[in-house]
Motif scaffolding. Structure first.
Motif, PDB file in Angstrom:
ATOM      1  N   MET A   1       0.554  53.185  74.392  1.00 50.22           N
ATOM      2  CA  MET A   1      -1.364  52.911  74.907  1.00 50.22           C
ATOM      3  C   MET A   1      -1.000  52.870  76.286  1.00 50.22           C
ATOM      4  O   MET A   1      -0.681  51.759  76.455  1.00 50.22           O
ATOM      5  CB  MET A   1      -1.557  51.683  74.367  1.00 50.22           C
ATOM      6  CG  MET A   1      -2.664  52.027  74.144  1.00 50.22           C
ATOM      7  SD  MET A   1      -3.782  51.402  72.700  1.00 50.22           S
ATOM      8  CE  MET A   1      -4.505  49.854  74.047  1.00 50.22           C
ATOM      9  N   THR A   2      -1.493  53.595  76.903  1.00 44.86           N
ATOM     10  CA  THR A   2      -1.908  53.627  77.895  1.00 44.86           C
ATOM     11  C   THR A   2      -3.195  52.743  78.754  1.00 44.86           C
ATOM     12  O   THR A   2      -4.444  52.518  77.781  1.00 44.86           O
ATOM     13  CB  THR A   2      -2.308  54.932  79.057  1.00 44.86           C
ATOM     14  OG1 THR A   2      -2.861  55.993  78.789  1.00 44.86           O
ATOM     15  CG2 THR A   2      -0.607  55.509  79.295  1.00 44.86           C
ATOM     16  N   TYR A   3      -3.925  52.788  79.793  1.00 48.12           N
ATOM     17  CA  TYR A   3      -4.993  51.536  80.065  1.00 48.12           C
ATOM     18  C   TYR A   3      -5.783  52.879  79.928  1.00 48.12           C
ATOM     19  O   TYR A   3      -7.272  52.446  79.299  1.00 48.12           O
ATOM     20  CB  TYR A   3      -6.013  51.023  81.483  1.00 48.12           C
ATOM     21  CG  TYR A   3      -5.648  52.864  82.665  1.00 48.12           C
ATOM     22  CD1 TYR A   3      -6.518  52.687  82.724  1.00 48.12           C
ATOM     23  CD2 TYR A   3      -4.401  53.372  83.151  1.00 48.12           C
ATOM     24  CE1 TYR A   3      -7.197  54.236  84.143  1.00 48.12           C
ATOM     25  CE2 TYR A   3      -4.834  54.251  83.635  1.00 48.12           C
ATOM     26  CZ  TYR A   3      -6.240  54.679  84.390  1.00 48.12           C
ATOM     27  OH  TYR A   3      -6.709  55.027  84.958  1.00 48.12           O
ATOM     28  N   LEU A   4      -5.742  53.660  79.370  1.00 44.52           N
ATOM     29  CA  LEU A   4      -6.399  54.551  79.606  1.00 44.52           C
ATOM     30  C   LEU A   4      -7.547  55.273  77.528  1.00 44.52           C
ATOM     31  O   LEU A   4      -8.106  55.021  77.506  1.00 44.52           O
ATOM     32  CB  LEU A   4      -6.240  56.336  79.837  1.00 44.52           C
ATOM     33  CG  LEU A   4      -6.268  56.608  81.099  1.00 44.52           C
ATOM     34  CD1 LEU A   4      -5.929  58.097  80.906  1.00 44.52           C
ATOM     35  CD2 LEU A   4      -6.818  56.588  81.729  1.00 44.52           C
ATOM     36  N   ASP A   5      -6.397  54.265  77.090  1.00 47.50           N
ATOM     37  CA  ASP A   5      -6.691  54.364  75.652  1.00 47.50           C
ATOM     38  C   ASP A   5      -7.503  53.342  74.610  1.00 47.50           C
ATOM     39  O   ASP A   5      -7.542  52.805  74.275  1.00 47.50           O
ATOM     40  CB  ASP A   5      -5.759  54.787  74.698  1.00 47.50           C
ATOM     41  CG  ASP A   5      -4.651  55.663  75.108  1.00 47.50           C
ATOM     42  OD1 ASP A   5      -4.844  56.925  74.940  1.00 47.50           O
ATOM     43  OD2 ASP A   5      -3.299  55.442  75.561  1.00 47.50           O
ATOM     44  N   GLU A   7     -10.532  50.492  74.570  1.00 48.39           N
ATOM     45  CA  GLU A   7     -12.307  50.745  74.631  1.00 48.39           C
ATOM     46  C   GLU A   7     -12.719  49.778  74.878  1.00 48.39           C
ATOM     47  O   GLU A   7     -12.359  48.559  74.864  1.00 48.39           O
ATOM     48  CB  GLU A   7     -12.605  50.850  72.995  1.00 48.39           C
ATOM     49  CG  GLU A   7     -11.934  52.367  72.206  1.00 48.39           C
ATOM     50  CD  GLU A   7     -11.796  52.703  71.048  1.00 48.39           C
ATOM     51  OE1 GLU A   7     -12.490  51.060  70.307  1.00 48.39           O
ATOM     52  OE2 GLU A   7     -12.293  53.282  70.299  1.00 48.39           O
ATOM     53  N   ARG A  17     -13.799  54.473  75.095  1.00 43.05           N
ATOM     54  CA  ARG A  17     -12.392  55.038  75.023  1.00 43.05           C
ATOM     55  C   ARG A  17     -12.181  55.525  76.744  1.00 43.05           C
ATOM     56  O   ARG A  17     -13.651  56.257  77.518  1.00 43.05           O
ATOM     57  CB  ARG A  17     -11.947  56.359  74.373  1.00 43.05           C
ATOM     58  CG  ARG A  17     -10.277  56.011  74.515  1.00 43.05           C
ATOM     59  CD  ARG A  17      -9.335  57.169  73.786  1.00 43.05           C
ATOM     60  NE  ARG A  17      -8.490  57.187  74.533  1.00 43.05           N
ATOM     61  CZ  ARG A  17      -8.177  58.344  75.275  1.00 43.05           C
ATOM     62  NH1 ARG A  17      -9.409  59.323  75.726  1.00 43.05           N
ATOM     63  NH2 ARG A  17      -7.338  59.274  75.837  1.00 43.05           N
ATOM     64  N   GLY A  19     -10.306  56.770  78.504  1.00 43.99           N
ATOM     65  CA  GLY A  19     -10.120  57.312  79.095  1.00 43.99           C
ATOM     66  C   GLY A  19     -11.295  58.654  79.048  1.00 43.99           C
ATOM     67  O   GLY A  19     -11.658  59.426  80.165  1.00 43.99           O
ATOM     68  N   ASP A  20     -11.934  58.634  77.923  1.00 46.12           N
ATOM     69  CA  ASP A  20     -13.267  59.460  78.109  1.00 46.12           C
ATOM     70  C   ASP A  20     -14.620  59.010  79.315  1.00 46.12           C
ATOM     71  O   ASP A  20     -14.492  60.549  79.484  1.00 46.12           O
ATOM     72  CB  ASP A  20     -13.946  59.332  77.039  1.00 46.12           C
ATOM     73  CG  ASP A  20     -13.196  59.939  75.864  1.00 46.12           C
ATOM     74  OD1 ASP A  20     -12.237  60.335  75.702  1.00 46.12           O
ATOM     75  OD2 ASP A  20     -13.312  59.226  74.620  1.00 46.12           O
TER      76      ASP A  20
END
Length: 157
Positions: A1-5, A7, A17, A19-20
């Motif tokens: 899991m990266t920081y983009l995942d 919430e 999220r 990343g979104d």
């Protein structure tokens, strides 16, 4: 899991999220300790003042702290802030970015948020980072880096 995942909560209290929010746009993501404290207010006001300059370059500017959505709302209203603020109450994003650690104040050591700034490219990659930043004048320095990055990307240096 990266920081983009991870919430976090957006300004409407919705779980989003990371990343979104970041993908597809250049982003200045700055991590700050606490709403309505002198340094954090200075930093947020300076980023708000320079927001049109960042937007001309195609950047969004987002602040993140562990304060609540409600605290962020009051902070923005009180100071007329235009930057987007995210709430990370569990400090998952803050820790994933390496913006959490030992701090010293009045000779006392404790764990806390380390004022940090990241520039994220449209692919979600961190292309520049700085920790332990001084709030005053920081937004101007970040704008200069942003201009350099965009210039380099466009083949102008």
């Amino acid at each position: 899991m990266t920081y983009l995942d991870i919430e976090v909560f957006d300004e409407n209290g919705e779980k989003v999220r990371v990343g979104d929010i970041l993908k597809g746009r250049w982003t200045v993501l700055y991590v700050y300790p606490k709403d309505n404290t002198p340094g954090c207010t200075t930093e947020a006001k300076e980023f708000t003042e320079l927001l049109p300059e960042f937007e001309k370059l195609g950047f969004q500017v987002i602040g993140v702290s562990k304060d609540s959505v409600e605290s962020h709302r009051r902070f923005k209203e009180k100071h007329g802030l235009k930057v987007k603020l995210l709430s990370d109450p569990k400090t998952e994003l803050i820790k994933a970015l390496g913006a959490w650690g030992k701090k010293k104040r009045y000779g006392r050591e404790y764990e806390g948020v380390i004022r940090s700034t990241f520039i994220v490219n449209p692919d979600g990659e961190i292309v520049w980072e700085k920790r332990n930043v001084r709030a005053k004048g920081h937004a101007e320095r970040v704008l200069k880096i942003a201009r350099e990055l965009i210039g380099a990307q466009n083949g102008m240096s």
